[in-house]
Design a protein around this motif. Structure first.
Motif, PDB file in Angstrom:
ATOM      1  N   GLY A 116       0.724  -1.321   0.129  1.00 28.75           N
ATOM      2  CA  GLY A 116      -0.041  -0.087   0.103  1.00 28.75           C
ATOM      3  C   GLY A 116       0.845   1.264   0.052  1.00 28.75           C
ATOM      4  N   ARG A 117       0.885   1.800   1.149  1.00 27.13           N
ATOM      5  CA  ARG A 117       1.568   3.207   1.142  1.00 27.13           C
ATOM      6  C   ARG A 117       2.584   3.604   0.568  1.00 27.13           C
ATOM      7  NH1 ARG A 117       2.832   6.324   6.796  1.00 27.13           N
ATOM      8  NH2 ARG A 117       4.206   7.944   5.740  1.00 27.13           N
ATOM      9  N   ALA A 118       3.675   2.675   1.028  1.00 25.89           N
ATOM     10  CA  ALA A 118       5.150   2.809   0.525  1.00 25.89           C
ATOM     11  C   ALA A 118       5.081   2.688  -0.910  1.00 25.89           C
ATOM     12  CB  ALA A 118       6.103   1.972   1.142  1.00 25.89           C
ATOM     13  N   GLY A 119       4.349   1.633  -1.304  1.00 25.92           N
ATOM     14  CA  GLY A 119       4.530   1.292  -2.814  1.00 25.92           C
ATOM     15  C   GLY A 119       3.751   2.378  -3.723  1.00 25.92           C
ATOM     16  N   ARG A 120       2.729   2.910  -3.133  1.00 17.31           N
ATOM     17  CA  ARG A 120       2.018   3.845  -3.720  1.00 17.31           C
ATOM     18  C   ARG A 120       2.394   5.281  -3.950  1.00 17.31           C
ATOM     19  NH1 ARG A 120      -2.558   1.546  -0.823  1.00 17.31           N
ATOM     20  NH2 ARG A 120      -2.491   3.774   0.419  1.00 17.31           N
ATOM     21  N   MET A 121       3.581   5.556  -3.048  1.00 17.42           N
ATOM     22  CA  MET A 121       4.220   7.116  -3.118  1.00 17.42           C
ATOM     23  C   MET A 121       4.809   7.492  -4.473  1.00 17.42           C
ATOM     24  SD  MET A 121       5.564   7.450   0.743  1.00 17.42           S
ATOM     25  CE  MET A 121       6.497   6.190   0.524  1.00 17.42           C
ATOM     26  N   LYS A 122       4.224   8.364  -5.145  1.00 18.99           N
ATOM     27  CA  LYS A 122       4.805   8.905  -6.387  1.00 18.99           C
ATOM     28  C   LYS A 122       5.237  10.340  -6.123  1.00 18.99           C
ATOM     29  CE  LYS A 122       2.892   5.492  -8.789  1.00 18.99           C
ATOM     30  NZ  LYS A 122       3.773   4.330  -9.345  1.00 18.99           N
ATOM     31  N   GLY A 123       6.698  10.506  -6.480  1.00 17.97           N
ATOM     32  CA  GLY A 123       7.091  11.831  -6.076  1.00 17.97           C
ATOM     33  C   GLY A 123       6.991  12.428  -4.885  1.00 17.97           C
ATOM     34  N   GLY A 124       7.775  13.547  -4.864  1.00 16.26           N
ATOM     35  CA  GLY A 124       7.874  14.484  -3.591  1.00 16.26           C
ATOM     36  C   GLY A 124       8.823  12.991  -2.513  1.00 16.26           C
ATOM     37  N   ARG A 125       8.869  13.565  -1.255  1.00 12.29           N
ATOM     38  CA  ARG A 125       9.630  12.806  -0.349  1.00 12.29           C
ATOM     39  C   ARG A 125       8.943  12.896   1.089  1.00 12.29           C
ATOM     40  NH1 ARG A 125      14.657  11.002   0.412  1.00 12.29           N
ATOM     41  NH2 ARG A 125      15.101  11.163  -1.604  1.00 12.29           N
TER      42      ARG A 125
ATOM     43  N   TRP B 168       9.183  -1.631   7.113  1.00  7.87           N
ATOM     44  CA  TRP B 168       9.006  -1.345   5.624  1.00  7.87           C
ATOM     45  C   TRP B 168      10.310  -1.949   5.258  1.00  7.87           C
ATOM     46  CZ3 TRP B 168       7.233   2.648   8.365  1.00  7.87           C
ATOM     47  CH2 TRP B 168       5.834   3.166   8.036  1.00  7.87           C
ATOM     48  N   ALA B 169      10.488  -2.660   4.222  1.00  2.39           N
ATOM     49  CA  ALA B 169      11.832  -3.421   3.841  1.00  2.39           C
ATOM     50  C   ALA B 169      11.718  -4.040   2.225  1.00  2.39           C
ATOM     51  CB  ALA B 169      12.123  -4.619   4.760  1.00  2.39           C
ATOM     52  N   THR B 170      12.928  -4.273   1.864  1.00  2.00           N
ATOM     53  CA  THR B 170      12.838  -5.179   0.738  1.00  2.00           C
ATOM     54  C   THR B 170      12.848  -6.305   1.011  1.00  2.00           C
ATOM     55  OG1 THR B 170      15.283  -5.132   0.646  1.00  2.00           O
ATOM     56  CG2 THR B 170      14.267  -3.312  -0.374  1.00  2.00           C
TER      57      THR B 170
ATOM     58  N   GLN C 154      19.391   1.018   3.927  1.00  2.00           N
ATOM     59  CA  GLN C 154      20.085  -0.245   3.488  1.00  2.00           C
ATOM     60  C   GLN C 154      18.757  -1.518   3.516  1.00  2.00           C
ATOM     61  OE1 GLN C 154      22.537  -0.702   7.205  1.00  2.00           O
ATOM     62  NE2 GLN C 154      24.204  -1.143   5.843  1.00  2.00           N
ATOM     63  N   GLY C 155      17.755  -0.733   2.816  1.00  2.00           N
ATOM     64  CA  GLY C 155      16.670  -1.545   2.513  1.00  2.00           C
ATOM     65  C   GLY C 155      15.717  -1.894   3.605  1.00  2.00           C
ATOM     66  N   ILE C 156      15.869  -1.113   4.879  1.00  2.00           N
ATOM     67  CA  ILE C 156      14.854  -1.552   5.924  1.00  2.00           C
ATOM     68  C   ILE C 156      14.834  -0.345   6.775  1.00  2.00           C
ATOM     69  CG2 ILE C 156      16.722  -2.068   7.432  1.00  2.00           C
ATOM     70  CD1 ILE C 156      14.807  -4.475   8.155  1.00  2.00           C
ATOM     71  N   VAL C 157      13.377  -0.033   7.031  1.00  2.00           N
ATOM     72  CA  VAL C 157      12.698   1.277   7.796  1.00  2.00           C
ATOM     73  C   VAL C 157      12.029   0.775   8.841  1.00  2.00           C
ATOM     74  CG1 VAL C 157      11.714   3.498   7.883  1.00  2.00           C
ATOM     75  CG2 VAL C 157      13.400   2.616   5.907  1.00  2.00           C
ATOM     76  N   LEU C 158      11.899   1.072  10.153  1.00  2.00           N
ATOM     77  CA  LEU C 158      10.972   0.593  11.236  1.00  2.00           C
ATOM     78  C   LEU C 158      10.538   1.689  11.855  1.00  2.00           C
ATOM     79  CD1 LEU C 158       9.896  -1.744  13.042  1.00  2.00           C
ATOM     80  CD2 LEU C 158      12.139  -1.276  14.407  1.00  2.00           C
ATOM     81  N   ASP C 159       9.276   1.724  12.103  1.00  2.00           N
ATOM     82  CA  ASP C 159       8.644   2.520  13.107  1.00  2.00           C
ATOM     83  C   ASP C 159       8.303   2.018  14.435  1.00  2.00           C
ATOM     84  OD1 ASP C 159       8.460   4.849  11.285  1.00  2.00           O
ATOM     85  OD2 ASP C 159       6.352   4.973  11.419  1.00  2.00           O
TER      86      ASP C 159
ATOM     87  N   PRO D 152      13.620   2.837  -3.914  1.00  2.00           N
ATOM     88  CA  PRO D 152      13.085   4.260  -4.265  1.00  2.00           C
ATOM     89  C   PRO D 152      12.001   4.726  -3.247  1.00  2.00           C
ATOM     90  CG  PRO D 152      13.624   3.201  -6.367  1.00  2.00           C
ATOM     91  CD  PRO D 152      13.625   2.031  -5.195  1.00  2.00           C
ATOM     92  N   ASP D 153      11.253   3.495  -2.930  1.00  2.00           N
ATOM     93  CA  ASP D 153       9.807   3.812  -2.003  1.00  2.00           C
ATOM     94  C   ASP D 153      10.479   4.112  -0.718  1.00  2.00           C
ATOM     95  OD1 ASP D 153       7.967   3.546  -3.860  1.00  2.00           O
ATOM     96  OD2 ASP D 153       8.049   1.419  -3.672  1.00  2.00           O
ATOM     97  N   LEU D 154      11.546   3.359  -0.118  1.00  2.00           N
ATOM     98  CA  LEU D 154      12.043   3.588   1.186  1.00  2.00           C
ATOM     99  C   LEU D 154      12.726   4.873   1.242  1.00  2.00           C
ATOM    100  CD1 LEU D 154      13.461   0.036   1.694  1.00  2.00           C
ATOM    101  CD2 LEU D 154      11.485   0.946   2.661  1.00  2.00           C
TER     102      LEU D 154
END
Length: 262
Positions: free
Chosen positions: A12-21, A54-56, A92-97, A79-81
């Motif tokens: 969902g969210r990470a994969g849908r983000m387009k443009g911006g940061r 979020w991770a690869t 390094q391909g991994i993000v945690l909340d 790119p989504d991360l």
């Protein structure tokens, strides 16, 4: 991290983000961490409550340990991360909340063990420096680090990445009043030794045999006058005259080694 069953894929969210940061910040009340060692340590820490990962696929496979089958994972490409962290952050391909760590109180870490120093930081605000000091504190088995709450960086990705997992293992005490906290440190039997370039004695000459609290000030201004007055002695590192000073994280590492090698 628990036993691994069928991994739950939440797209969902990470994969849908387009443009911006993204801002690199987590949601309200949460801490966002990134990088393999920082995230892996947080996942292994039973005192840390996790919100979402979020991770690869490659980053998940590289983790040391297995996630619970119902762990909230969202798979994403690099790119989504990139959009979840601050610019150029090495995720390094991994993000945690996750939730912030619970408050640590000074009386809980002062055990008077002469082999385990306390590291006191006076207005050291750079997260990379504090992270590096946490890493050295873990390497040399310090009992904790102590900072003033208003003049130290918050938990966060840059600090945790520099700490390389030590944020999860070294207690971090945040005091409202650092001078009063140093009085409590003295009452617990610690010799409060401040590092100051103008001191006459070297660190090796000034080190006692008993418990030590090593006090370091911010780069540039150094320790505040009031904090220096709450030290039992001041000492300097015997560095070459061709160099005015060391980075505070390097000074902490050298000091911790000297204490360990007494």
């Amino acid at each position: 991290m628990g036993k691994k069953g069928k991994e739950r894929v939440l797209r969902g969210r990470a994969g849908r983000m387009k443009g911006g940061r993204g801002s690199g910040r987590a949601g309200k009340g949460a801490v966002r961490l990134w990088g393999r060692h920082a995230v892996e340590a947080a996942l292994k820490n039973p005192a840390r409550q996790h919100r979402k990962l979020w991770a690869t696929h490659e980053a998940i496979e590289a983790l040391d340990g297995e996630l619970p089958h119902d762990f909230p994972i969202e798979y994403a490409d690099n790119p989504d991360l990139d959009r979840l962290v601050s610019r150029d952050a090495p995720h390094q391909g991994i993000v945690l909340d996750c939730e912030p760590l619970e408050t640590v109180f000074l009386e809980d870490v002062l055990h008077g063990d002469p082999s385990r120093p306390l590291v006191v930081l006076d207005q050291v605000t750079d997260p990379h420096n504090v992270g590096a000091i946490l890493r050295s504190a873990a390497a040399f088995d310090a009992c904790a680090i102590l900072t003033q709450d208003r003049h130290s960086p918050p938990e966060g990705g840059a600090l945790a990445k520099a700490a390389s997992g030590a944020l999860e293992t070294v207690p971090w005490v945040r005091a409202v009043n650092l001078a009063r906290a140093l009085d409590q440190v003295a009452d617990a039997g610690y010799w409060r030794l401040g590092l100051a370039g103008e001191a006459e004695a070297t660190l090796g000459e000034a080190l006692p045999a008993g418990p030590v609290a090593i006090v370091l000030g911010a780069e540039g201004p150094g320790m505040r006058h009031n904090i220096a007055e709450h030290c039992d002695a001041l000492a300097r590192l015997p560095i070459s005259e061709t160099m005015e000073s060391l980075n505070v994280s390097n000074a902490a590492a050298v000091s911790l080694y000297a204490i360990a090698a007494r």
